[in-house]
Write a protein that holds these residues in place. Structure first.
Motif, PDB file in Angstrom:
ATOM      1  N   ASN A  71       0.841  -1.198   0.000  1.00  2.30           N
ATOM      2  CA  ASN A  71       0.000   0.000   0.000  1.00  2.30           C
ATOM      3  C   ASN A  71       0.868   1.237   0.000  1.00  2.30           C
ATOM      4  O   ASN A  71       0.853   2.048   0.918  1.00  2.30           O
ATOM      5  N   GLU A 124      -2.419 -10.643  -3.090  1.00  4.91           N
ATOM      6  CA  GLU A 124      -2.628  -9.209  -2.831  1.00  4.91           C
ATOM      7  C   GLU A 124      -1.823  -8.365  -3.837  1.00  4.91           C
ATOM      8  O   GLU A 124      -2.333  -7.406  -4.427  1.00  4.91           O
ATOM      9  N   LYS A 165      -2.905  -5.823  -7.158  1.00  2.00           N
ATOM     10  CA  LYS A 165      -2.380  -4.467  -7.379  1.00  2.00           C
ATOM     11  C   LYS A 165      -1.881  -4.270  -8.804  1.00  2.00           C
ATOM     12  O   LYS A 165      -1.807  -3.145  -9.298  1.00  2.00           O
ATOM     13  N   ILE A 180       1.026   1.805  -8.360  1.00  5.14           N
ATOM     14  CA  ILE A 180       0.137   0.835  -7.717  1.00  5.14           C
ATOM     15  C   ILE A 180      -0.810   1.487  -6.712  1.00  5.14           C
ATOM     16  O   ILE A 180      -1.687   0.827  -6.170  1.00  5.14           O
ATOM     17  N   LYS A 181      -0.660   2.792  -6.501  1.00  6.28           N
ATOM     18  CA  LYS A 181      -1.667   3.467  -5.683  1.00  6.28           C
ATOM     19  C   LYS A 181      -2.789   3.997  -6.573  1.00  6.28           C
ATOM     20  O   LYS A 181      -3.965   3.697  -6.356  1.00  6.28           O
TER      21      LYS A 181
END
Ligand code: DMJ
Length: 456
Positions: A74, A110, A114, A132-133
């Motif tokens: 994240n 996960e 992404k 990836i954000k």
């Protein structure tokens, strides 16, 4: 020996760069490559399976704890989809299959999720770079006419098939099957695949063809997709053997001194240069020999052996007995780098990888001898107090170190050395295929849809 080498590389990474991507073994601090954006811990994730295979239990446990507590996706980071897939997704998948620890499966899926926005292009051919954000993608600014790169979008298949298998979510496999579909619809010049493909128009960019950088692992993944599917993926098989046929006709040449090499193709003209990266193809040809039409089996093994010999010569003809980044067959030289900026060696695995495949498939002792020469050269020239370093000029008398311990040194170079000197029943080829970063993935056997069985 490779175990001692692994210990030296790992201990120093741990001492000076723990949690960062890579180690600078001379300045004894962390090295961050922008390929991984803000994602951290590349060396840890890349090394997990090597630690496991070498039975370095304490180290594996530390690495696992780091992944549990610290590996975080994240982050606001623009990453290379290819690099993150082969090193992080691949590393986590292998760690899961070897150890059975759920945390690795969870993190792999996960991270896979992404990466999915990279496929939001008109053709579904993914972007090279992805934030990836925000989920915003783009291509390398240097790539021909905004193209995506063959070796990048063509090296997602194995990992994404496993992500679907382990998550129960078909979306990953669908994305990579679509890449195949786009490629199959396109005309291929002389049956060859150019390195550049525009993800918006679906048209090829420049007609450059390479079995080294920008092309290499696309071919590798066609063959391995077929092998990993327990030989049911007939499309992958056909694409691989057709491509090898075209490569033989148009790119493979023999020097006047009798060395077989793979040239690069630029719009029909050959550049008589072979990259260190291209040396992986010896192992690939040998691995694919078994599935070739029956009259070609021996020929594919022979081709593998010849490439191995040429790449060994590229090492042997240097002062340090380590191969240059690229070597040429023109202007009166054979298997020698002529340009200053092609004389470096950055701990790459491809030549040792080919020795390992050739050893397993022929048991000719020369491959272990050649592997041993590489060990001696690595120890003499690359080993420093603070780990292992690349070399700027392998033809020089004195080492000028580049001060980077690449994460693939731990995941690939040292793993392939270890396998070269191990018995064939350690990660046997019938049950495992190695992703392009040397992370083993199990063959998905057609007769058992049962996960436990596949993990043995
Ligand atoms: C690794 O990341 C992989 O082997 C990739 O396929 C090519 N480049 C490096 C090693 O040289």
């Amino acid at each position: 020996v490779s175990l001692q080498m692994m210990k030296h590389a790992w201990d120093n990474y741990k001492r000076y760069a723990w949690g960062l991507n890579e180690l600078k073994p001379i300045s004894k601090q962390g090295h961050s490559s922008n390929l991984f954006g803000n994602i951290q811990g590349a060396t840890i994730v890349d090394a997990l399976d090597t630690l496991y295979i070498m039975e370095m239990k304490e180290e594996f446990k530390e690495a696992k704890e780091w992944v549990e507590k610290n590996l975080d996706f994240n982050v606001n980071a623009e990453i290379s989809v290819f690099e993150v897939n082969i090193r992080f997704v691949g590393g986590l998948l292998s760690a899961y299959y070897l150890s059975g620890e759920e945390v690795f499966r969870k993190k792999a899926v996960e991270l896979g999720e992404k990466l999915l926005p990279a496929f939001n292009t008109p053709t579904g051919i993914p972007w090279a770079l992805l934030n990836i954000k925000s989920g915003i993608g783009r291509n390398w600014p240097w790539a021909s006419g905004g193209s995506s790169i063959l070796a990048e979008f063509g090296t997602l298949h194995l990992e994404f098939v496993h992500l679907s298998y382990l998550s129960g979510n078909p979306v990953f496999a669908e994305k990579v099957m679509n890449i195949r579909k786009v490629l199959n619809r396109l005309d291929k010049p002389e049956g060859l695949y150019p390195n550049y493909l525009n993800p918006s128009s679906g048209q090829w960019g420049q007609h450059h063809v390479s079995i080294g950088g920008l092309g290499d692992s696309f071919y590798e993944y066609l063959l391995k997709a077929w092998l990993m599917s327990d030989k049911t993926d007939e499309d992958g098989k056909k694409m691989y053997y057709d491509a090898v046929q075209a490569i033989e006709t148009h790119l493979i040449r023999k020097s006047s001194g009798g060395l077989t090499y793979i040239a690069e193709w630029k719009g029909g003209l050959l550049e008589h240069k072979m990259g260190h990266l291209t040396c992986f193809a010896g192992g690939m040809f040998a691995l694919g020999a078994d599935g070739a039409p029956s009259d070609k089996t021996g020929h594919h093994i022979e081709l593998g052996a010849e490439i191995a010999r040429t790449c060994h010569e590229s090492y042997d003809r240097t002062r340090m007995k380590l191969g240059p980044e690229a070597f040429r067959f023109d202007g009166g030289v054979e298997a020698i780098a002529t340009r200053q900026n092609e004389k470096y060696y950055i701990l790459r695995p491809e030549v040792i990888e080919t020795y390992m495949y050739m050893w397993r498939l022929t048991h000719d002792p020369k491959y272990r001898e050649w592997g041993w020469e590489a060990v001696e050269a690595l120890e003499k020239h690359c080993r420093v107090d603070g780990g292992y370093s690349g070399i700027r000029d392998v033809y020089n008398n004195h080492e000028s170190h580049d001060d980077v311990q690449q994460s693939f040194f731990l995941s690939e170079t040292l793993k392939y050395l270890y396998l070269l000197f191990s018995e064939d029943d350690l990660l046997p080829f019938e049950h495992w295929v190695f992703n392009t970063e040397a992370h083993p993935l199990p063959v998905l056997h057609k007769d058992d849809g049962n996960k436990e069985e596949n993990q043995k």
